[in-house]
Motif scaffolding. Structure first.
Motif, mmCIF file in Angstrom:
data_model
loop_
_atom_site.group_PDB
_atom_site.id
_atom_site.type_symbol
_atom_site.label_atom_id
_atom_site.label_comp_id
_atom_site.label_asym_id
_atom_site.label_seq_id
_atom_site.Cartn_x
_atom_site.Cartn_y
_atom_site.Cartn_z
ATOM 1 N N VAL A 203 0.849 -1.201 0.000
ATOM 2 C CA VAL A 203 0.000 0.000 0.000
ATOM 3 C C VAL A 203 0.881 1.246 0.000
ATOM 4 C CG1 VAL A 203 -1.735 1.320 1.269
ATOM 5 C CG2 VAL A 203 -1.946 -1.174 1.095
ATOM 6 N N GLY A 204 1.986 1.210 0.728
ATOM 7 C CA GLY A 204 2.897 2.344 0.751
ATOM 8 C C GLY A 204 3.522 2.613 -0.603
ATOM 9 N N VAL A 205 3.874 1.550 -1.317
ATOM 10 C CA VAL A 205 4.435 1.708 -2.655
ATOM 11 C C VAL A 205 3.390 2.282 -3.608
ATOM 12 C CG1 VAL A 205 5.253 0.406 -4.669
ATOM 13 C CG2 VAL A 205 6.241 -0.030 -2.406
ATOM 14 N N SER A 210 5.123 6.723 3.536
ATOM 15 C CA SER A 210 5.730 6.009 4.665
ATOM 16 C C SER A 210 4.731 5.094 5.353
ATOM 17 C CB SER A 210 6.249 7.022 5.686
ATOM 18 O OG SER A 210 5.158 7.735 6.252
ATOM 19 N N VAL A 211 5.259 4.268 6.265
ATOM 20 C CA VAL A 211 4.410 3.357 7.042
ATOM 21 C C VAL A 211 3.370 4.141 7.836
ATOM 22 C CG1 VAL A 211 4.400 1.784 9.024
ATOM 23 C CG2 VAL A 211 6.089 1.495 7.205
ATOM 24 N N GLY A 212 3.798 5.230 8.472
ATOM 25 C CA GLY A 212 2.881 6.024 9.288
ATOM 26 C C GLY A 212 1.744 6.618 8.481
ATOM 27 N N LEU A 249 -1.157 -4.971 14.648
ATOM 28 C CA LEU A 249 -0.340 -4.600 13.496
ATOM 29 C C LEU A 249 -0.434 -3.107 13.190
ATOM 30 C CD1 LEU A 249 -0.899 -7.688 11.163
ATOM 31 C CD2 LEU A 249 0.913 -7.263 12.820
ATOM 32 N N CYS A 250 -1.598 -2.545 13.352
ATOM 33 C CA CYS A 250 -1.739 -1.104 13.125
ATOM 34 C C CYS A 250 -1.021 -0.308 14.211
ATOM 35 C CB CYS A 250 -3.219 -0.729 13.055
ATOM 36 S SG CYS A 250 -4.027 -1.294 11.531
ATOM 37 N N ALA A 251 -1.067 -0.807 15.429
ATOM 38 C CA ALA A 251 -0.357 -0.139 16.525
ATOM 39 C C ALA A 251 1.145 -0.187 16.287
ATOM 40 C CB ALA A 251 -0.708 -0.794 17.855
ATOM 41 N N TYR A 252 1.634 -1.302 15.786
ATOM 42 C CA TYR A 252 3.062 -1.403 15.492
ATOM 43 C C TYR A 252 3.449 -0.426 14.382
ATOM 44 C CZ TYR A 252 7.600 -3.228 14.125
ATOM 45 O OH TYR A 252 8.933 -3.336 13.812
ATOM 46 N N ALA A 253 2.588 -0.271 13.393
ATOM 47 C CA ALA A 253 2.860 0.691 12.315
ATOM 48 C C ALA A 253 3.019 2.102 12.874
ATOM 49 C CB ALA A 253 1.734 0.644 11.281
ATOM 50 N N ALA A 257 6.392 4.756 12.495
ATOM 51 C CA ALA A 257 5.745 5.577 11.466
ATOM 52 C C ALA A 257 6.738 6.171 10.471
ATOM 53 C CB ALA A 257 4.943 6.696 12.137
ATOM 54 N N HIS A 258 7.979 6.385 10.893
ATOM 55 C CA HIS A 258 8.970 7.006 10.022
ATOM 56 C C HIS A 258 9.543 6.054 8.979
ATOM 57 C CE1 HIS A 258 11.139 4.932 13.185
ATOM 58 N NE2 HIS A 258 12.233 4.964 12.437
ATOM 59 N N TYR A 259 9.268 4.767 9.102
ATOM 60 C CA TYR A 259 9.832 3.789 8.176
ATOM 61 C C TYR A 259 9.364 4.042 6.747
ATOM 62 C CZ TYR A 259 12.107 0.343 11.231
ATOM 63 O OH TYR A 259 12.963 -0.314 12.083
ATOM 64 N N PRO A 260 10.267 4.003 5.783
ATOM 65 C CA PRO A 260 9.840 4.091 4.378
ATOM 66 C C PRO A 260 9.243 2.745 3.944
ATOM 67 C CG PRO A 260 12.199 3.730 4.494
ATOM 68 C CD PRO A 260 11.727 3.914 5.920
ATOM 69 N N THR A 261 8.517 2.741 2.866
ATOM 70 C CA THR A 261 7.950 1.499 2.343
ATOM 71 C C THR A 261 8.654 1.117 1.040
ATOM 72 O OG1 THR A 261 6.209 2.733 1.204
ATOM 73 C CG2 THR A 261 5.693 1.865 3.392
ATOM 74 N N ALA A 262 8.789 -0.171 0.823
ATOM 75 C CA ALA A 262 9.437 -0.668 -0.391
ATOM 76 C C ALA A 262 9.131 -2.160 -0.519
ATOM 77 C CB ALA A 262 10.946 -0.448 -0.337
ATOM 78 N N ILE A 263 9.225 -2.658 -1.726
ATOM 79 C CA ILE A 263 9.053 -4.090 -1.955
ATOM 80 C C ILE A 263 10.440 -4.716 -2.048
ATOM 81 C CG2 ILE A 263 8.147 -5.863 -3.496
ATOM 82 C CD1 ILE A 263 6.004 -4.252 -2.015
#
Length: 304
Positions: A203-205, A210-212, A249-253, A257-263
């Protein structure tokens, strides 16, 4: 004469005992020269860390910087005993196993994301220790941030297997949580994180975010996808998730929150569910993860 003989006997006995006592003291002191130094004992039983990235260096520092760090192409020591923490990418696992002497392979501790059960069983390592890491290390040298959330105030990191206690003790030195679980309970948690990685990253891609922001701006979409993947996992792999998996899982996200998303590592992550969809469709069955399949097609992330 009798008294004189008795006195002489006592006198000789006294000096004989004194001599033996001194001799014993000398032998004990002399024997100490042949004892193995404590430092060598610790080296024999110390841990080995394969991979010097963020996680590997963090584990090394937690252990007091006395362990052996092995590079990606270095030989793994045959001597000694203790856990061998494998901190590499999944595509390097076969290489690590091949470089490990057969007598030490039982000591390999796998810390990778993804579902490793089938992979390890095929190589005769199905009972090896595994760890599911939920603490974050932003860059090499920085202290890890524990994956503690409002949904899981006791943390989410877990491990299973013969070296689970050693891993828990190591993490505790830096006040990081770790739960020792049975195999089945551990795999339920591993699948939860697997779903988290697949859902939030795709979804982030899609939205280049970002994850957040996936959680805050596209929460409805990612929640629907998580629910779909959890359901398919239960149906096809027999995994029973503890109640509240979606909220965990949403709480962990939110905590990362600052994590970038990538495959990344396609075959170990999103490719896992893509292959399930293709298999079901080839058998004339409905796609168990249509939301995920649509995202794969719309983002063009599939390698084939």
């Amino acid at each position: 004469a009798s008294k004189s003989q008795n006195f002489l006997f006592i006198f000789k006995t006294f000096f004989l005992l004194l001599f033996l006592r001194k001799r014993q003291s000398f032998l004990v002191r002399d024997a100490s020269c042949f004892r193995r130094p404590a430092q060598l004992i610790s080296k024999v039983s110390m841990s080995v860390i394969v991979g010097g990235g963020r996680i590997g260096k963090a584990l090394y520092e937690m252990g007091g910087k006395v362990d052996t760090i092995v590079g990606r192409n270095d030989a793994i020591p045959e001597a000694g005993e203790g856990p061998i923490y494998v901190c590499t990418r999944n595509d390097q696992l076969d290489n690590v196993i091949e470089r490990t002497p057969p007598s030490r392979r039982k000591d390999l501790v796998f810390l990778q994301n993804g579902i490793l059960r089938g992979f390890l069983e095929e190589r005769g390592l199905g009972s090896n220790t595994q760890g599911m890491i939920y603490f974050a290390v932003s860059k090499i040298g920085e202290k890890p941030i524990d994956g503690i959330t409002e949904a899981n105030p006791k943390g989410l990191t877990a491990c299973t297997g013969q070296w689970a206690s050693a891993m828990k003790e190591r993490l505790a030195k830096w006040n990081l949580s770790c739960h020792i679980l049975g195999s089945e309970e551990y795999y339920a948690l591993a699948f939860e994180k697997h779903v988290w990685i697949c859902a939030f990253n795709i979804v982030g891609v899609k939205y280049s975010t970002s994850v957040g922001e996936v959680e805050s701006k596209y929460g409805e979409e990612v929640r629907a996808l998580i629910s779909e993947l959890l359901s398919a996992t239960s149906e096809f792999y027999g995994i029973r998730f503890n109640e509240g998996a979606l909220e965990r899982l949403c709480a962990y996200a939110r905590s990362v929150a600052h994590y970038p998303t990538a495959i990344k590592e396609w075959s170990w992550r999103n490719g896992f569910y893509w292959d399930l969809s293709k298999r079901c469709l080839s058998e004339g069955k409905p796609d168990p993860t249509p939301l995920h399949s649509d995202l794969v097609l719309s983002t063009g992330i599939a390698p084939e």
